[in-house]
Design a protein around this motif. Structure first.
Motif, short mmCIF file in Angstrom:
data_model
loop_
_atom_site.label_atom_id
_atom_site.label_comp_id
_atom_site.label_asym_id
_atom_site.label_seq_id
_atom_site.Cartn_x
_atom_site.Cartn_y
_atom_site.Cartn_z
N VAL A 1 0.84 -1.20 0.00
CA VAL A 1 0.00 0.00 0.00
C VAL A 1 0.87 1.25 0.00
CG1 VAL A 1 -1.75 1.30 1.29
CG2 VAL A 1 -1.96 -1.18 1.05
N SER A 2 1.95 1.24 0.78
CA SER A 2 2.87 2.38 0.81
C SER A 2 3.44 2.64 -0.58
CB SER A 2 4.03 2.12 1.77
OG SER A 2 3.57 1.95 3.07
N TYR A 3 3.89 1.57 -1.23
CA TYR A 3 4.44 1.71 -2.57
C TYR A 3 3.40 2.27 -3.54
CZ TYR A 3 5.82 0.54 -7.29
OH TYR A 3 6.08 0.62 -8.63
N SER A 4 2.20 1.73 -3.50
CA SER A 4 1.15 2.15 -4.43
C SER A 4 0.81 3.63 -4.26
CB SER A 4 -0.10 1.29 -4.24
OG SER A 4 0.21 -0.07 -4.43
N ILE A 5 0.72 4.07 -3.03
CA ILE A 5 0.42 5.49 -2.77
C ILE A 5 1.58 6.37 -3.23
CG2 ILE A 5 0.13 7.20 -0.93
CD1 ILE A 5 -1.51 4.99 0.57
N LEU A 6 2.79 6.02 -2.82
CA LEU A 6 3.95 6.85 -3.16
C LEU A 6 4.21 6.87 -4.66
CD1 LEU A 6 6.32 5.98 -0.19
CD2 LEU A 6 5.02 8.09 -0.55
N LYS A 7 3.96 5.76 -5.34
CA LYS A 7 4.15 5.71 -6.79
C LYS A 7 3.32 6.80 -7.48
CE LYS A 7 3.52 2.80 -10.86
NZ LYS A 7 3.19 1.46 -11.36
N TYR B 1 1.85 9.37 -5.88
CA TYR B 1 2.13 10.68 -5.29
C TYR B 1 3.24 11.38 -6.08
CZ TYR B 1 3.90 14.20 -2.08
OH TYR B 1 4.33 15.38 -1.53
N TYR B 2 4.28 10.64 -6.44
CA TYR B 2 5.41 11.23 -7.17
C TYR B 2 5.16 11.29 -8.68
CZ TYR B 2 8.11 10.70 -2.87
OH TYR B 2 8.56 10.78 -1.58
N HIS B 3 4.17 10.56 -9.16
CA HIS B 3 3.91 10.38 -10.59
C HIS B 3 3.90 11.67 -11.41
CE1 HIS B 3 2.24 8.49 -14.16
NE2 HIS B 3 1.29 9.39 -14.16
N ASN C 1 -0.97 8.89 4.85
CA ASN C 1 -2.39 9.25 4.73
C ASN C 1 -2.57 10.60 4.04
OD1 ASN C 1 -4.24 7.21 5.70
ND2 ASN C 1 -3.22 7.44 7.68
N GLN C 2 -1.70 11.55 4.38
CA GLN C 2 -1.75 12.87 3.74
C GLN C 2 -1.47 12.74 2.24
OE1 GLN C 2 1.13 15.60 5.37
NE2 GLN C 2 0.94 16.97 3.64
N ARG C 3 -0.46 11.98 1.89
CA ARG C 3 -0.11 11.80 0.47
C ARG C 3 -1.18 11.01 -0.27
NH1 ARG C 3 6.53 11.45 0.76
NH2 ARG C 3 6.71 13.54 1.65
N PHE C 4 -1.82 10.08 0.42
CA PHE C 4 -2.94 9.35 -0.15
C PHE C 4 -4.07 10.33 -0.50
CE2 PHE C 4 -6.69 6.35 0.76
CZ PHE C 4 -6.73 5.88 -0.54
N GLY C 5 -4.38 11.23 0.42
CA GLY C 5 -5.41 12.24 0.17
C GLY C 5 -5.07 13.11 -1.04
#
Length: 196
Positions: free
Chosen positions: A32-38, A40-42, A157-161
Motif C-alpha cells: 500500500v505504501s508503494y502504491s500510494i507513493l508511486k 504521489y510522485y507520478h 495518509n496525507q499523500r494518499f489524500g
C-alpha cells in the motif's frame, strides 16, 4: 473493491486507509505504501542535464525492487531519475537503519516507517538507542545525516489524500491488487478454477 470504486469511492478510500495502520501485516503495508507513493510522485517533474540550455524534463518514477519482506538485503523502492532509495520498516532498532545505510555506502535513504508516532519522536528514538551503543557521537551523526526523509503513517495518509484529489484512487487500487497478486502468488488461472 474494483466494482465498488466507481459507485462508492469512499468505501475504497476507507479500505485503503485501513491498511495504513501499525497492526497491519508488514507485506500489505509495504504494498500500500508503494502504491500510494508511486502515484504521489507520478506527476512531479525534475529538470536535469549537463548544459543549462539543454535540460531534460522527466517525471519522477518509483519502482519496487523485489518481493516484500524477502529478507534479501535489498532496498524496497528506488526512484528514477533521482536515484532515491526507500526502505520500509516497522522496527525502531537503530542497527537495522544503520545496516541499510551501510548497504548503500552511506548514500541518502528515505525510511517508510509503519508507525503513527511523530517523525521527530521516531528519529529521536533511533538516535537515543544508537547513543547507548556508540560512544563517538560523530559516527551517529554521520549515519543520522544519511536519513534523507522519514515517512510515517500520517504522512502516507496525507499523500494518499493528495493522490485522490489528483484522480489516482483507481490507479492506486489497481496497483495494490497487482502487487498483491505477485506477493501472494495469485494467478489468473486460480481465479478461473474458483469460478468453475
Amino acid at each position: 473493491m474494483q466494482e465498488v470504486e466507481s459507485s462508492k469511492p469512499e468505501q475504497v478510500i476507507e479500505f485503503i486507509s485501513g491498511l495504513l495502520a501499525p497492526n497491519v501485516d508488514a507485506r500489505l503495508f509495504e504494498i500500500v505504501s508503494y502504491s500510494i507513493l508511486k502515484f504521489y510522485y507520478h506527476d512531479q517533474h525534475i529538470f536535469w542535464g549537463y548544459k543549462i540550455d539543454n535540460l531534460r524534463k522527466d517525471n519522477l518514477k518509483l519502482f519496487k525492487t523485489g518481493r516484500t519482506n524477502a529478507n534479501d538485503g535489498g532496498i524496497d523502492f528506488v526512484m528514477q531519475p533521482l536515484g532515491r532509495f526507500f526502505q520500509v520498516t516497522e522496527t525502531l532498532d537503530f542497527k537495522k537503519y544503520f545496516l541499510d545505510i551501510d548497504k548503500i555506502q552511506k548514500f541518502p535513504i528515505t525510511f517508510v516507517i509503519k508507525s503513527d508516532e511523530a517523525i521527530e519522536s521516531l528519529l529521536g528514538k533511533i538516535k537515543a538507542n544508537a547513543n547507548k551503543i556508540y560512544l563517538v557521537t560523530a559516527i551517529i551523526e554521520k549515519y543520522m545525516a544519511c536519513i534523507e526523509e522519514v515517512i510515517n503513517i500520517p504522512i502516507l495518509n496525507q499523500r494518499f489524500g493528495e493522490t485522490i484529489k489528483l484522480g489516482y484512487l483507481n490507479n492506486i487500487l489497481n496497483e495494490i491488487i497487482a502487487q498483491s497478486k505477485v506477493e501472494f502468488n495469485y494467478t489468473e488461472t486460480e481465479e478461473l478454477d474458483d469460478a468453475e
